[in-house]
Design a protein around this motif. Sequence first.
Motif, PDB file in Angstrom:
ATOM      1  N   ALA A 480      22.465 -14.530  -7.979  1.00 10.22           N
ATOM      2  CA  ALA A 480      21.030 -14.807  -8.016  1.00 10.22           C
ATOM      3  C   ALA A 480      20.275 -13.558  -8.439  1.00 10.22           C
ATOM      4  O   ALA A 480      20.617 -12.437  -8.057  1.00 10.22           O
ATOM      5  N   GLN A 481      19.229 -13.745  -9.253  1.00 12.37           N
ATOM      6  CA  GLN A 481      18.425 -12.647  -9.761  1.00 12.37           C
ATOM      7  C   GLN A 481      17.008 -12.781  -9.220  1.00 12.37           C
ATOM      8  O   GLN A 481      16.327 -13.770  -9.471  1.00 12.37           O
ATOM      9  N   ARG A 482      16.577 -11.792  -8.452  1.00 12.38           N
ATOM     10  CA  ARG A 482      15.240 -11.818  -7.873  1.00 12.38           C
ATOM     11  C   ARG A 482      14.184 -11.530  -8.943  1.00 12.38           C
ATOM     12  O   ARG A 482      14.409 -10.765  -9.872  1.00 12.38           O
ATOM     13  N   LEU A 483      13.008 -12.139  -8.759  1.00 14.63           N
ATOM     14  CA  LEU A 483      11.870 -11.913  -9.630  1.00 14.63           C
ATOM     15  C   LEU A 483      10.768 -11.235  -8.835  1.00 14.63           C
ATOM     16  O   LEU A 483      10.793 -11.185  -7.610  1.00 14.63           O
ATOM     17  N   GLY A 484       9.745 -10.788  -9.530  1.00 12.42           N
ATOM     18  CA  GLY A 484       8.623 -10.136  -8.868  1.00 12.42           C
ATOM     19  C   GLY A 484       8.781  -8.630  -8.835  1.00 12.42           C
ATOM     20  O   GLY A 484       8.960  -8.037  -7.770  1.00 12.42           O
ATOM     21  N   ALA A 485       8.707  -7.976  -9.998  1.00 17.41           N
ATOM     22  CA  ALA A 485       8.868  -6.519 -10.079  1.00 17.41           C
ATOM     23  C   ALA A 485       7.596  -5.819  -9.608  1.00 17.41           C
ATOM     24  O   ALA A 485       6.482  -6.315  -9.784  1.00 17.41           O
ATOM     25  N   LEU A 486       7.751  -4.665  -8.970  1.00 22.35           N
ATOM     26  CA  LEU A 486       6.648  -3.823  -8.518  1.00 22.35           C
ATOM     27  C   LEU A 486       6.854  -2.416  -9.024  1.00 22.35           C
ATOM     28  O   LEU A 486       7.988  -1.953  -9.205  1.00 22.35           O
ATOM     29  N   THR A 487       5.737  -1.742  -9.242  1.00 16.96           N
ATOM     30  CA  THR A 487       5.841  -0.335  -9.586  1.00 16.96           C
ATOM     31  C   THR A 487       6.083   0.480  -8.327  1.00 16.96           C
ATOM     32  O   THR A 487       5.860   0.016  -7.202  1.00 16.96           O
ATOM     33  N   ALA A 488       6.541   1.702  -8.522  1.00 12.90           N
ATOM     34  CA  ALA A 488       6.785   2.563  -7.366  1.00 12.90           C
ATOM     35  C   ALA A 488       5.494   2.848  -6.609  1.00 12.90           C
ATOM     36  O   ALA A 488       5.488   2.927  -5.375  1.00 12.90           O
ATOM     37  N   ALA A 489       4.368   2.955  -7.333  1.00 14.44           N
ATOM     38  CA  ALA A 489       3.096   3.215  -6.664  1.00 14.44           C
ATOM     39  C   ALA A 489       2.659   2.024  -5.827  1.00 14.44           C
ATOM     40  O   ALA A 489       2.167   2.183  -4.708  1.00 14.44           O
ATOM     41  N   GLN A 490       2.838   0.801  -6.341  1.00 17.57           N
ATOM     42  CA  GLN A 490       2.470  -0.385  -5.573  1.00 17.57           C
ATOM     43  C   GLN A 490       3.313  -0.515  -4.307  1.00 17.57           C
ATOM     44  O   GLN A 490       2.791  -0.820  -3.234  1.00 17.57           O
ATOM     45  N   ALA A 491       4.624  -0.271  -4.421  1.00 19.45           N
ATOM     46  CA  ALA A 491       5.476  -0.335  -3.245  1.00 19.45           C
ATOM     47  C   ALA A 491       5.091   0.726  -2.225  1.00 19.45           C
ATOM     48  O   ALA A 491       5.064   0.473  -1.015  1.00 19.45           O
ATOM     49  N   GLY A 492       4.758   1.961  -2.708  1.00 22.41           N
ATOM     50  CA  GLY A 492       4.366   3.018  -1.785  1.00 22.41           C
ATOM     51  C   GLY A 492       3.060   2.714  -1.076  1.00 22.41           C
ATOM     52  O   GLY A 492       2.914   2.985   0.127  1.00 22.41           O
ATOM     53  N   ASP A 493       2.076   2.133  -1.797  1.00 26.37           N
ATOM     54  CA  ASP A 493       0.804   1.792  -1.161  1.00 26.37           C
ATOM     55  C   ASP A 493       0.994   0.734  -0.076  1.00 26.37           C
ATOM     56  O   ASP A 493       0.395   0.825   1.008  1.00 26.37           O
ATOM     57  N   GLU A 494       1.827  -0.269  -0.353  1.00 28.99           N
ATOM     58  CA  GLU A 494       2.025  -1.323   0.645  1.00 28.99           C
ATOM     59  C   GLU A 494       2.771  -0.797   1.862  1.00 28.99           C
ATOM     60  O   GLU A 494       2.461  -1.150   3.003  1.00 28.99           O
ATOM     61  N   LEU A 495       3.767   0.076   1.638  1.00 26.98           N
ATOM     62  CA  LEU A 495       4.477   0.661   2.771  1.00 26.98           C
ATOM     63  C   LEU A 495       3.579   1.579   3.585  1.00 26.98           C
ATOM     64  O   LEU A 495       3.668   1.625   4.821  1.00 26.98           O
ATOM     65  N   ALA A 496       2.669   2.296   2.901  1.00 27.40           N
ATOM     66  CA  ALA A 496       1.740   3.166   3.624  1.00 27.40           C
ATOM     67  C   ALA A 496       0.782   2.342   4.472  1.00 27.40           C
ATOM     68  O   ALA A 496       0.433   2.725   5.594  1.00 27.40           O
ATOM     69  N   ALA A 497       0.354   1.188   3.946  1.00 27.21           N
ATOM     70  CA  ALA A 497      -0.522   0.320   4.740  1.00 27.21           C
ATOM     71  C   ALA A 497       0.189  -0.183   5.980  1.00 27.21           C
ATOM     72  O   ALA A 497      -0.408  -0.295   7.055  1.00 27.21           O
ATOM     73  N   HIS A 500       0.243   2.513   8.660  1.00 26.22           N
ATOM     74  CA  HIS A 500      -1.037   2.750   9.349  1.00 26.22           C
ATOM     75  C   HIS A 500      -1.433   1.597  10.259  1.00 26.22           C
ATOM     76  O   HIS A 500      -2.370   1.738  11.042  1.00 26.22           O
ATOM     77  N   THR A 501      -0.783   0.442  10.162  1.00 27.15           N
ATOM     78  CA  THR A 501      -1.129  -0.699  11.007  1.00 27.15           C
ATOM     79  C   THR A 501      -0.108  -0.953  12.105  1.00 27.15           C
ATOM     80  O   THR A 501      -0.398  -1.719  13.024  1.00 27.15           O
ATOM     81  N   ASP A 502       1.064  -0.338  12.027  1.00 25.27           N
ATOM     82  CA  ASP A 502       2.089  -0.534  13.042  1.00 25.27           C
ATOM     83  C   ASP A 502       1.852   0.452  14.179  1.00 25.27           C
ATOM     84  O   ASP A 502       2.006   1.668  14.008  1.00 25.27           O
ATOM     85  N   ALA A 503       1.447  -0.062  15.337  1.00 24.01           N
ATOM     86  CA  ALA A 503       1.112   0.814  16.466  1.00 24.01           C
ATOM     87  C   ALA A 503       2.323   1.600  16.956  1.00 24.01           C
ATOM     88  O   ALA A 503       2.198   2.745  17.395  1.00 24.01           O
ATOM     89  N   SER A 504       3.512   1.008  16.888  1.00 25.77           N
ATOM     90  CA  SER A 504       4.695   1.721  17.380  1.00 25.77           C
ATOM     91  C   SER A 504       5.014   2.928  16.505  1.00 25.77           C
ATOM     92  O   SER A 504       5.554   3.922  16.992  1.00 25.77           O
ATOM     93  N   LYS A 505       4.678   2.845  15.214  1.00 23.45           N
ATOM     94  CA  LYS A 505       4.940   3.988  14.332  1.00 23.45           C
ATOM     95  C   LYS A 505       3.829   5.036  14.406  1.00 23.45           C
ATOM     96  O   LYS A 505       4.046   6.181  14.012  1.00 23.45           O
ATOM     97  N   LEU A 506       2.659   4.654  14.871  1.00 23.76           N
ATOM     98  CA  LEU A 506       1.574   5.625  15.024  1.00 23.76           C
ATOM     99  C   LEU A 506       1.658   6.393  16.332  1.00 23.76           C
ATOM    100  O   LEU A 506       0.955   7.394  16.501  1.00 23.76           O
ATOM    101  N   ALA A 507       2.483   5.939  17.260  1.00 25.21           N
ATOM    102  CA  ALA A 507       2.582   6.620  18.551  1.00 25.21           C
ATOM    103  C   ALA A 507       3.227   7.994  18.391  1.00 25.21           C
ATOM    104  O   ALA A 507       4.138   8.190  17.577  1.00 25.21           O
TER     105      ALA A 507
END
Length: 562
Positions: A480-497, A500-507
Amino acid sequence: MRRLLALRAERRLSREHVRLAGECLGVSERTVWRWLAEASRSPRAAIRPGERSGDRFEITREIRVLLAYWHGNASAVHRQLVARAQTGGHDGQPTTTTEPATSPAGAPPAAVPLLDPVPSLSTFLRAVRRDLTAGERAGLAAGPDAARAHDLFGKRAASWRNHVWEADHVQAPLLVDADGDLMRPWVTWFIDTATKVITGTAVTPGVPSRASVLAALRAAVLRAEPYGPAGGTPEQVRVDRGKDFLSTAVTAAFGTMGVTVKDLPAYSPHLKGTVENLNRAVDRMLFAALPDYTLTPANPRSGRRRKGVGKPETSGAMSFQDFTAEVLAWTHWWNTEHRPQALSGRTPLEAWQADPTPVTDVPAADLWTFTLEDDGRPRKLTSHGVRWRGRSYIAPWMTGQAGRTVTVRYMPHHDHEIDICDARGGYLGPAHLADAATPEQLGALRTARAERARRLRAEVKAAETLRRQRFAPATTAGPAQRLGALTAAQAGDELAAVEHTDASKLALPDLIPPAAPPADWRTPPSLTTRTTPDRPVSLQPEPVPDGPPGRAADPAEDGDAT
């Protein structure tokens, strides 16, 4: 057949004789000629003409399993039998063939019997129709429910009025306007199995509850206006496994009146055929003639929303009041004018009134108490009335009775009004909700709740869109071949968001290390390294039980001491 053989021996057999024999036996002339030929070769065939030989093909248990595997697809089973015969001989060695050796997505070869020879497709299909009943074939293809349509069901012996009632819910496949909302109404009713008279009916906009059953039961038992004249207390009530009919409030009401509740097995509509026939009759004789009738009910949240409009369009829908009036009028017609075939030309009400069986009535006041749910605990009348479920209920008759012990009885889901009884169960009167919200407030609240639900659904839909995984279509076998390519900047922005919203990681648990415990505390080495040694906390040691004051516990008593 022996007479035809005798005519043939005398050379007097004609085609007219064969035709007459075929008409008498219900077979064709060709079949009679074939029987004559077989009888000429074997005397036994003359005794029992047309008897099948013992070497005919029959459906075995293994083939039945294959038919179940293929969900009744006899042609697919025959293909797999042919493939099995082509790939394996009597000695288990494969044979040479130019056709495909296996059947795609078939059963394991070990489960396929090896036939020699394999019958033709027409012979195999004829054997399936001969050896399997229509119910078995339908069950293999569509399941037990389809097989049940070919079963035979007996008819219960004739009984008397109020001997057995049957109850059920039925949904009307149409939309009605219920206070500005489009809802699919449900009808709850009781019917007497002996006379076919509908004793009680209740209509509910939306999904019914135990309150619907209690309301229909009250209408069924009472015989005074606006109910009756049929009614009274039945000896037994048949219901399905619906949780509304088996709720505590409903079973308690039946038990108080001495009515036996017969809980039928699941998926057995034939065991309460009277009310099931009534459900089919009201669908064909009433619902089909009403506006917006649909044969197949759509989504319960139906009602198309126009752009910019917060609520479904209800201008063309039938009102709930009009629908209830139509149902009650049809119920009256059924009881007084409809003449079922089983009643020999009488209407259900005429059959009920002609039955001499005594009727057991229940006083309206007692019945009202029986069909209310008990709160189950005593309460006190105060200067603010009665507190129930965090709200106060008041009534004029409570004046001067503060401090009296009472109990609360209520109709399920009717929170605007409750009934008050004394400690012995005597009825005192109704009580209404104090500080009830105005209709304008309730309308604004419903609008706000609907908007909140719409917003939540939109957010859930957006989250599902992000979570959805798409794959490329394939025309050849491959990974199976996955679709939906993202740029490295888009992936980094979503991971950064996400960070900042995960309380366990902000502790930051190690930002301020805890102070060092007193020196006489037995601290595990793993925790000692995580404390600040320059911030000791001095605590007075607690006295040891059964010992002199001020004496600390012996360090040797703790297994953690080093």
